[in-house]
Design a protein around this motif. Structure first.
Motif, PDB file in Angstrom:
ATOM      1  N   ARG A  94       0.847  -1.200   0.000  1.00 28.58           N
ATOM      2  CA  ARG A  94       0.000   0.000   0.000  1.00 28.58           C
ATOM      3  C   ARG A  94       0.872   1.235   0.000  1.00 28.58           C
ATOM      4  O   ARG A  94       1.839   1.333   0.746  1.00 28.58           O
ATOM      5  CB  ARG A  94      -0.898   0.027   1.223  1.00 28.58           C
ATOM      6  CG  ARG A  94      -2.049  -0.943   1.076  1.00 28.58           C
ATOM      7  CD  ARG A  94      -3.110  -0.780   2.094  1.00 28.58           C
ATOM      8  NE  ARG A  94      -3.735   0.535   2.025  1.00 28.58           N
ATOM      9  CZ  ARG A  94      -4.497   0.998   3.001  1.00 28.58           C
ATOM     10  NH1 ARG A  94      -4.712   0.290   4.077  1.00 28.58           N
ATOM     11  NH2 ARG A  94      -5.043   2.181   2.887  1.00 28.58           N
ATOM     12  N   VAL A 122      -2.706   5.704   3.140  1.00 33.85           N
ATOM     13  CA  VAL A 122      -4.144   5.836   3.341  1.00 33.85           C
ATOM     14  C   VAL A 122      -4.672   6.762   2.257  1.00 33.85           C
ATOM     15  O   VAL A 122      -5.711   6.537   1.662  1.00 33.85           O
ATOM     16  CB  VAL A 122      -4.452   6.377   4.757  1.00 33.85           C
ATOM     17  CG1 VAL A 122      -5.934   6.635   4.940  1.00 33.85           C
ATOM     18  CG2 VAL A 122      -3.948   5.404   5.815  1.00 33.85           C
ATOM     19  N   THR A 123      -3.904   7.832   1.989  1.00 34.47           N
ATOM     20  CA  THR A 123      -4.151   8.734   0.868  1.00 34.47           C
ATOM     21  C   THR A 123      -2.812   9.065   0.271  1.00 34.47           C
ATOM     22  O   THR A 123      -1.991   9.641   0.966  1.00 34.47           O
ATOM     23  CB  THR A 123      -4.842  10.035   1.337  1.00 34.47           C
ATOM     24  OG1 THR A 123      -6.031   9.697   2.019  1.00 34.47           O
ATOM     25  CG2 THR A 123      -5.149  10.931   0.186  1.00 34.47           C
ATOM     26  N   ASP A 141      -4.601   5.961  -1.834  1.00 34.79           N
ATOM     27  CA  ASP A 141      -4.888   4.574  -1.472  1.00 34.79           C
ATOM     28  C   ASP A 141      -4.855   3.679  -2.708  1.00 34.79           C
ATOM     29  O   ASP A 141      -5.859   3.491  -3.378  1.00 34.79           O
ATOM     30  CB  ASP A 141      -6.246   4.473  -0.786  1.00 34.79           C
ATOM     31  CG  ASP A 141      -6.535   3.078  -0.272  1.00 34.79           C
ATOM     32  OD1 ASP A 141      -5.591   2.273  -0.159  1.00 34.79           O
ATOM     33  OD2 ASP A 141      -7.704   2.774   0.014  1.00 34.79           O
ATOM     34  N   GLN A 195       4.963  -0.088   5.446  1.00 37.59           N
ATOM     35  CA  GLN A 195       3.669  -0.767   5.523  1.00 37.59           C
ATOM     36  C   GLN A 195       3.108  -0.716   6.946  1.00 37.59           C
ATOM     37  O   GLN A 195       1.907  -0.550   7.137  1.00 37.59           O
ATOM     38  CB  GLN A 195       3.793  -2.205   5.025  1.00 37.59           C
ATOM     39  CG  GLN A 195       4.141  -2.294   3.546  1.00 37.59           C
ATOM     40  CD  GLN A 195       3.203  -1.486   2.677  1.00 37.59           C
ATOM     41  OE1 GLN A 195       1.994  -1.738   2.653  1.00 37.59           O
ATOM     42  NE2 GLN A 195       3.735  -0.511   1.954  1.00 37.59           N
ATOM     43  N   VAL A 218       1.650   2.739   7.362  1.00 35.45           N
ATOM     44  CA  VAL A 218       0.371   2.867   6.658  1.00 35.45           C
ATOM     45  C   VAL A 218      -0.737   2.224   7.490  1.00 35.45           C
ATOM     46  O   VAL A 218      -1.821   2.799   7.644  1.00 35.45           O
ATOM     47  CB  VAL A 218       0.436   2.229   5.248  1.00 35.45           C
ATOM     48  CG1 VAL A 218      -0.953   2.102   4.626  1.00 35.45           C
ATOM     49  CG2 VAL A 218       1.349   3.033   4.340  1.00 35.45           C
ATOM     50  N   GLN A 219      -0.469   1.042   8.050  1.00 35.98           N
ATOM     51  CA  GLN A 219      -1.476   0.377   8.891  1.00 35.98           C
ATOM     52  C   GLN A 219      -1.798   1.221  10.117  1.00 35.98           C
ATOM     53  O   GLN A 219      -2.963   1.356  10.501  1.00 35.98           O
ATOM     54  CB  GLN A 219      -0.984  -0.999   9.323  1.00 35.98           C
ATOM     55  CG  GLN A 219      -0.980  -2.013   8.211  1.00 35.98           C
ATOM     56  CD  GLN A 219      -0.369  -3.340   8.639  1.00 35.98           C
ATOM     57  OE1 GLN A 219       0.376  -3.421   9.612  1.00 35.98           O
ATOM     58  NE2 GLN A 219      -0.690  -4.383   7.888  1.00 35.98           N
ATOM     59  N   ASP A 261      -1.471   4.498  10.389  1.00 34.47           N
ATOM     60  CA  ASP A 261      -2.214   5.678   9.929  1.00 34.47           C
ATOM     61  C   ASP A 261      -3.678   5.331   9.661  1.00 34.47           C
ATOM     62  O   ASP A 261      -4.581   6.105   9.984  1.00 34.47           O
ATOM     63  CB  ASP A 261      -1.586   6.256   8.661  1.00 34.47           C
ATOM     64  CG  ASP A 261      -0.240   6.907   8.900  1.00 34.47           C
ATOM     65  OD1 ASP A 261       0.136   7.104  10.075  1.00 34.47           O
ATOM     66  OD2 ASP A 261       0.453   7.202   7.897  1.00 34.47           O
ATOM     67  N   GLU A 262      -3.903   4.166   9.061  1.00 30.94           N
ATOM     68  CA  GLU A 262      -5.271   3.739   8.768  1.00 30.94           C
ATOM     69  C   GLU A 262      -6.053   3.499  10.057  1.00 30.94           C
ATOM     70  O   GLU A 262      -7.205   3.908  10.185  1.00 30.94           O
ATOM     71  CB  GLU A 262      -5.271   2.477   7.908  1.00 30.94           C
ATOM     72  CG  GLU A 262      -6.655   2.061   7.485  1.00 30.94           C
ATOM     73  CD  GLU A 262      -6.645   0.859   6.565  1.00 30.94           C
ATOM     74  OE1 GLU A 262      -7.397   0.890   5.586  1.00 30.94           O
ATOM     75  OE2 GLU A 262      -5.889  -0.100   6.838  1.00 30.94           O
ATOM     76  N   ALA A 265      -6.913   6.817  11.537  1.00 34.44           N
ATOM     77  CA  ALA A 265      -7.989   7.468  10.776  1.00 34.44           C
ATOM     78  C   ALA A 265      -9.351   6.841  11.104  1.00 34.44           C
ATOM     79  O   ALA A 265     -10.354   7.560  11.250  1.00 34.44           O
ATOM     80  CB  ALA A 265      -7.708   7.375   9.277  1.00 34.44           C
ATOM     81  N   ARG A 266      -9.396   5.512  11.224  1.00 38.09           N
ATOM     82  CA  ARG A 266     -10.659   4.848  11.585  1.00 38.09           C
ATOM     83  C   ARG A 266     -11.098   5.240  12.992  1.00 38.09           C
ATOM     84  O   ARG A 266     -12.277   5.475  13.238  1.00 38.09           O
ATOM     85  CB  ARG A 266     -10.514   3.329  11.481  1.00 38.09           C
ATOM     86  CG  ARG A 266     -10.651   2.808  10.083  1.00 38.09           C
ATOM     87  CD  ARG A 266     -10.925   1.309  10.044  1.00 38.09           C
ATOM     88  NE  ARG A 266     -10.069   0.533  10.901  1.00 38.09           N
ATOM     89  CZ  ARG A 266      -9.105  -0.281  10.485  1.00 38.09           C
ATOM     90  NH1 ARG A 266      -8.879  -0.430   9.211  1.00 38.09           N
ATOM     91  NH2 ARG A 266      -8.380  -0.952  11.346  1.00 38.09           N
TER      92      ARG A 266
END
Length: 180
Positions: free
Chosen positions: A82, A85-86, A88, A128, A131-132, A134-135, A138-139
């Protein structure tokens, strides 16, 4: 990448030589628009790259494939990484061949996000994990915004940023908790 290679898109087209950015050789599929990039070529280009602005700001669309693809070099399944997140989308990397497959528009997406010279980082475990993280953040923020409202969360972010800049941060937090 001296041998003939073929894309595993529906057309099964032979890849032809092209240049992704000035001085960055790739093999391109004329049928699907994807490109095969050798990481050694990329690293040489990155060392010489003067600017990270390698693509125009024109509108583009990323055609990210839904599944892992077979490496055009060795036919093993490529690992999907990935970008963020942005933006994506995912890039495909074969660790044994050191090849990266970029679907149509993905190079432009990397360039527009300022990541064109950071592709080596994007295909790393550390990237990676970030990114996880950050995701997940964000959630969590989206859930808090749903529960407490945007104005409340925006104010909490502002206060947190202010507290982070204070030399006696912990003392100020203790005062707030104690109701001073």
């Amino acid at each position: 990448m001296g041998t003939r290679t073929f894309c595993n898109c529906q057309a099964q087209a032979e890849l032809s030589r092209a240049e992704l950015a000035p001085g960055l050789p790739v093999q391109q599929c004329e049928a699907c628009g994807g490109v095969l990039l050798g990481m050694p070529d990329y690293r040489l280009w990155r060392e010489r790259a003067v600017s990270t602005d390698v693509a125009g700001q024109d509108a583009f669309e990323v055609s990210d494939s839904a599944a892992a693809r077979a490496c055009p070099g060795c036919t093993r399944l490529m690992q999907r990484y990935r970008v963020g997140v942005t933006p994506d989308f995912r890039v495909d990397h074969c660790p044994s061949c050191q090849l990266v497959w970029l679907d149509k528009g993905e190079w432009q997406g990397l360039a527009q996000a300022g990541l064109a010279t950071r592709l080596s980082e994007v295909v790393s475990v550390a990237w990676q994990r970030r990114v996880q993280s950050d995701e997940l953040r964000a959630r969590r923020e989206a859930g808090l915004r749903s529960k407490h409202g945007d104005a409340c969360i925006d104010e909490l972010k502002r206060v947190r940023e202010w507290l982070d800049a204070q030399p006696k941060r912990e003392e100020l937090i203790a005062l707030l908790r104690a109701g001073w």
